[in-house]
Design an enzyme around this catalytic site. Structure first.
Site, PDB file in Angstrom:
ATOM      1  N   LYS A  67       0.904  -1.117   0.115  1.00 40.91           N
ATOM      2  CA  LYS A  67       0.021  -0.014   0.049  1.00 40.91           C
ATOM      3  C   LYS A  67       0.703   1.367   0.194  1.00 40.91           C
ATOM      4  CE  LYS A  67      -1.564   1.470   4.228  1.00 40.91           C
ATOM      5  NZ  LYS A  67      -1.614   3.066   4.542  1.00 40.91           N
ATOM      6  N   ASN A  68       2.022   1.260   0.856  1.00 39.22           N
ATOM      7  CA  ASN A  68       2.639   2.476   0.830  1.00 39.22           C
ATOM      8  C   ASN A  68       3.680   2.888   0.022  1.00 39.22           C
ATOM      9  OD1 ASN A  68       1.276   3.101   3.150  1.00 39.22           O
ATOM     10  ND2 ASN A  68       2.707   2.446   4.710  1.00 39.22           N
ATOM     11  N   CYS A 115      -4.729   8.249   9.688  1.00 38.67           N
ATOM     12  CA  CYS A 115      -4.874   7.288  10.783  1.00 38.67           C
ATOM     13  C   CYS A 115      -4.456   8.374  11.950  1.00 38.67           C
ATOM     14  CB  CYS A 115      -3.974   5.987  10.882  1.00 38.67           C
ATOM     15  SG  CYS A 115      -4.512   4.684  10.051  1.00 38.67           S
ATOM     16  N   ARG A 117       1.124  14.652  13.569  1.00 37.37           N
ATOM     17  CA  ARG A 117       1.391  14.440  12.219  1.00 37.37           C
ATOM     18  C   ARG A 117       1.388  15.761  11.357  1.00 37.37           C
ATOM     19  NH1 ARG A 117      -1.527   9.037   9.941  1.00 37.37           N
ATOM     20  NH2 ARG A 117       0.830   8.771   8.550  1.00 37.37           N
ATOM     21  N   ASP A 175       4.855   0.580  11.919  1.00 39.69           N
ATOM     22  CA  ASP A 175       3.745  -0.078  11.366  1.00 39.69           C
ATOM     23  C   ASP A 175       3.481  -1.650  11.985  1.00 39.69           C
ATOM     24  OD1 ASP A 175       3.166   2.390  10.272  1.00 39.69           O
ATOM     25  OD2 ASP A 175       3.530   1.556   8.261  1.00 39.69           O
ATOM     26  N   ARG A 223      -8.671  -0.659   4.585  1.00 41.66           N
ATOM     27  CA  ARG A 223      -7.727   0.236   3.833  1.00 41.66           C
ATOM     28  C   ARG A 223      -6.492  -0.222   3.539  1.00 41.66           C
ATOM     29  NH1 ARG A 223      -7.053   5.538   7.506  1.00 41.66           N
ATOM     30  NH2 ARG A 223      -5.717   5.800   5.574  1.00 41.66           N
TER      31      ARG A 223
HETATM   32  C1  EPZ Z   1       4.446   7.282   6.322  1.00 44.60           C
HETATM   33  O1  EPZ Z   1       3.563   7.993   7.187  1.00 44.60           O
HETATM   34  C2  EPZ Z   1       3.380   5.908   6.469  1.00 44.60           C
HETATM   35  N1  EPZ Z   1       2.383   6.016   5.369  1.00 44.60           N
HETATM   36  C3  EPZ Z   1       3.109   5.533   7.863  1.00 44.60           C
HETATM   37  O2  EPZ Z   1       1.933   4.127   7.445  1.00 44.60           O
HETATM   38  C4  EPZ Z   1       4.262   4.882   8.264  1.00 44.60           C
HETATM   39  O3  EPZ Z   1       3.732   4.753   9.959  1.00 44.60           O
HETATM   40  C5  EPZ Z   1       5.247   6.258   8.609  1.00 44.60           C
HETATM   41  O4  EPZ Z   1       5.510   6.758   7.328  1.00 44.60           O
HETATM   42  C6  EPZ Z   1       6.439   5.864   9.307  1.00 44.60           C
HETATM   43  O5  EPZ Z   1       7.077   4.811   8.817  1.00 44.60           O
HETATM   44  C7  EPZ Z   1       2.355   5.899   4.281  1.00 44.60           C
HETATM   45  O6  EPZ Z   1       3.403   5.458   3.520  1.00 44.60           O
HETATM   46  C8  EPZ Z   1       1.144   6.375   3.474  1.00 44.60           C
HETATM   47  P1  EPZ Z   1       6.359  10.309   8.572  1.00 44.60           P
HETATM   48  P2  EPZ Z   1       4.030   9.555   7.045  1.00 44.60           P
HETATM   49  O7  EPZ Z   1       6.501  11.654   7.787  1.00 44.60           O
HETATM   50  O8  EPZ Z   1       4.823   9.793   5.862  1.00 44.60           O
HETATM   51  C9  EPZ Z   1       7.082  13.393  11.835  1.00 44.60           C
HETATM   52  C10 EPZ Z   1       0.015   2.907   7.739  1.00 44.60           C
HETATM   53  O9  EPZ Z   1      -0.383   2.420   8.802  1.00 44.60           O
HETATM   54  N2  EPZ Z   1       6.846  14.736  11.011  1.00 44.60           N
HETATM   55  O10 EPZ Z   1       7.465   9.386   8.291  1.00 44.60           O
HETATM   56  O11 EPZ Z   1       2.972  10.457   7.514  1.00 44.60           O
HETATM   57  C11 EPZ Z   1       5.692  13.009  12.206  1.00 44.60           C
HETATM   58  O12 EPZ Z   1       4.829  13.607  12.985  1.00 44.60           O
HETATM   59  C12 EPZ Z   1       0.807   4.273   7.886  1.00 44.60           C
HETATM   60  O13 EPZ Z   1       0.354   2.472   6.690  1.00 44.60           O
HETATM   61  C13 EPZ Z   1       7.205  16.033  11.150  1.00 44.60           C
HETATM   62  O14 EPZ Z   1       7.126  16.365  12.370  1.00 44.60           O
HETATM   63  O15 EPZ Z   1       5.196   9.455   8.206  1.00 44.60           O
HETATM   64  C14 EPZ Z   1       6.188  11.631  12.673  1.00 44.60           C
HETATM   65  O16 EPZ Z   1       6.756  11.769  14.010  1.00 44.60           O
HETATM   66  C15 EPZ Z   1       0.423   5.035   9.190  1.00 44.60           C
HETATM   67  N3  EPZ Z   1       6.897  16.819  10.182  1.00 44.60           N
HETATM   68  C16 EPZ Z   1       7.601  11.401  12.007  1.00 44.60           C
HETATM   69  O17 EPZ Z   1       8.053  12.704  11.330  1.00 44.60           O
HETATM   70  C17 EPZ Z   1       6.516  16.619   8.896  1.00 44.60           C
HETATM   71  O18 EPZ Z   1       6.271  17.619   8.062  1.00 44.60           O
HETATM   72  C18 EPZ Z   1       7.542  10.515  10.861  1.00 44.60           C
HETATM   73  O19 EPZ Z   1       6.438  10.565   9.989  1.00 44.60           O
HETATM   74  C19 EPZ Z   1       6.440  15.221   8.575  1.00 44.60           C
HETATM   75  C20 EPZ Z   1       6.631  14.366   9.573  1.00 44.60           C
END
Ligand code: EPZ
Length: 423
Positions: free
Chosen positions: A22-23, A120, A125, A310, A402
């Site tokens: 999915k991701n 989610c 986020r 995840d 999803r």
């Molecule tokens: C991706 O989410 C995945 N989603 C998530 O999978 C996964 O848990 C996550 O990466 C971490 O591996 C998809 O690929 C669609 P991040 P993403 O930006 O990109 C902080 C699932 O269940 N951050 O890597 O949203 C954030 O708050 C989902 O399939 C900032 O501070 O995650 C977090 O603490 C859930 N500012 C950390 O970075 C920003 O601008 C990592 O988030 C962006 C992120």
């Protein structure tokens, strides 16, 4: 609303074909916006998130066609004309990855208006890293009535962007933006998740110039135009890890087919440490347990190649019946423990201390009515239900749909007593 029912206590035995990730599928779909030629994606998983993103792409003017295959779909997306550069709240609020159209729209159309995302409920986020990165590349960005309004008159410019935090979504967005920017972009401290590598390889097939794929420094030399390509989506390491944990939980023997063991090596190592048997070979992983109780094992979630957030909920479900106390530390999302109170309904003994959950293994779980709170948490409830004595009923299974394709069918084929009741 549909419910999933499980009569627990059966060992899983058999083979499970792992679907496309999915991701990876979601960002790959958004990459189609970078070119007016068709992007053909095979090994696409059949998930509601994929459908929702498809609706957004259609709204922006892309044409989508789906060829169903025996195990997976092939989706062709052609964004010959982009009719709108607005990604509306109604869609973006349902699925976070749809926010990622920001990068390709800005790169190709030099403007975009994208609603702040949903997804989610696992933490705040924020999207500050996306915004700062695009600003470094010359974009002007305002927040207007819940929308990110971005423009880059004359196009984006290459820049060195060092992210203070590793972010998957910001890396996808900036990588796509950089493919059509003028000059070189260097993304430092970029995410290294295998899905990023998959997207980067697809972009290269579309004519992008990217080096450093698989490392935390991506170098992108912008080109004037990208073209169509054909790409097969990588296997879903989180789906694979979930079934590996389910096999260990039920004391069965399951072969996961069509996976790359290296993409979820951290999870396999932890399973081995807990006492499960793991055999890996090219394209398959066999998980088994010889009936002995698993040992409590600590995990800390980390960015790739560490233990993935995840799989944290699913691993916690596994530890509820392990021998001893395990400490599970969540370092990526601050609110990703909503499954704790639901696991307690099965009789699990878990206490929360900030970013740590202390799980004291109990000899047995008992089936219960439970509520899915997010996608991966729902999988944890399934895992608990498979091992619990008696019947479990899982509500709000739309979370599961999803991100897990035909979960009842895949587990049912391995001997689980699991069925869906339509509302
Ligand atoms: C991706 O989410 C995945 N989603 C998530 O999978 C996964 O848990 C996550 O990466 C971490 O591996 C998809 O690929 C669609 P991040 P993403 O930006 O990109 C902080 C699932 O269940 N951050 O890597 O949203 C954030 O708050 C989902 O399939 C900032 O501070 O995650 C977090 O603490 C859930 N500012 C950390 O970075 C920003 O601008 C990592 O988030 C962006 C992120």
């Amino acid at each position: 609303m549909d419910t999933i029912h499980i009569r627990g206590g059966r060992r899983l035995k058999g083979a499970i074909p792992v679907s496309g990730a999915k991701n990876a599928a979601l960002p790959l779909m958004t990459a189609a916006l970078l070119t007016d030629e068709p992007l053909r994606l095979s090994n696409m998983p059949r998930l509601t998130d994929v459908k929702t993103l498809g609706k957004l792409l259609a709204h922006l003017g892309a044409e989508l066609s789906v060829e169903p295959g025996e195990h997976a779909d092939t989706t062709t997306i052609r964004a010959a004309d982009i009719k709108s550069t607005t990604a509306p709240y109604e869609i973006v609020s349902q699925i976070r990855a749809s926010f990622w159209v920001l990068g390709p729209l800005l790169a190709r159309c030099h403007q975009a208006r994208v609603s702040l995302p949903g997804g989610c409920a696992i933490g705040a986020r924020p999207v500050d890293l996306y915004i700062k990165g695009l600003q470094k590349m010359g974009a002007e960005i305002d927040l207007v009535e819940g929308y990110v309004v971005a423009s880059a008159p004359g196009g984006l410019k290459g820049a060195i962007v060092r992210s203070p935090v590793v972010s998957v979504g910001a890396t996808h967005t900036l990588l796509m933006a950089a493919t059509l920017a003028e000059g070189e972009t260097v993304l430092e401290n970029a995410a290294r998740e295998p899905e990023i590598g998959d997207v980067a390889r697809c972009l290269v097939a579309m004519g992008a110039k990217i080096s450093g794929i698989g490392t935390s420094t991506l170098r992108i030399e912008g080109v004037e135009k990208l073209h169509g390509a054909t790409h097969s989506v990588i296997a879903d390491r989180i789906e694979a890890g979930t079934y590996a944990i389910a096999a260990a939980m039920t004391g069965g023997e399951v072969t996961l087919e069509g996976v790359d063991p290296e993409t979820f090596d951290a999870a396999l190592s932890v399973l081995r440490a807990a006492g499960a048997g793991v055999d890996t070979e090219q394209g398959a992983v066999r998980i088994f347990r010889n009936g002995e109780r698993l040992q409590a094992t600590d995990v800390v979630t980390q960015v790739f190649p560490g233990f993935p957030t995840d799989l944290q909920a699913q691993f916690m479900a596994l530890m509820t019946t392990a021998d001893g106390e395990s400490e599970i530390t969540e370092t990526i999302f601050e609110n990703r423990f909503m499954h704790v109170q639901e696991l307690a309904r099965f009789g699990a003994d878990i206490s929360l201390h900030g970013d740590k959950a202390l799980v004291r293994g109990v000899p047995k779980l008992k089936g219960a009515p439970v509520m899915a709170s997010d996608l991966r948490a729902s999988a944890a409830l399934i895992i608990a239900g498979l091992a619990a004595e008696g019947e479990t009923v899982i509500n709000r299974v739309y979370h599961l749909d999803r991100g897990f394709e035909r979960i009842e069918a895949k587990l049912g084929a391995c001997g689980a007593e699991i069925w869906r009741e339509k509302a």
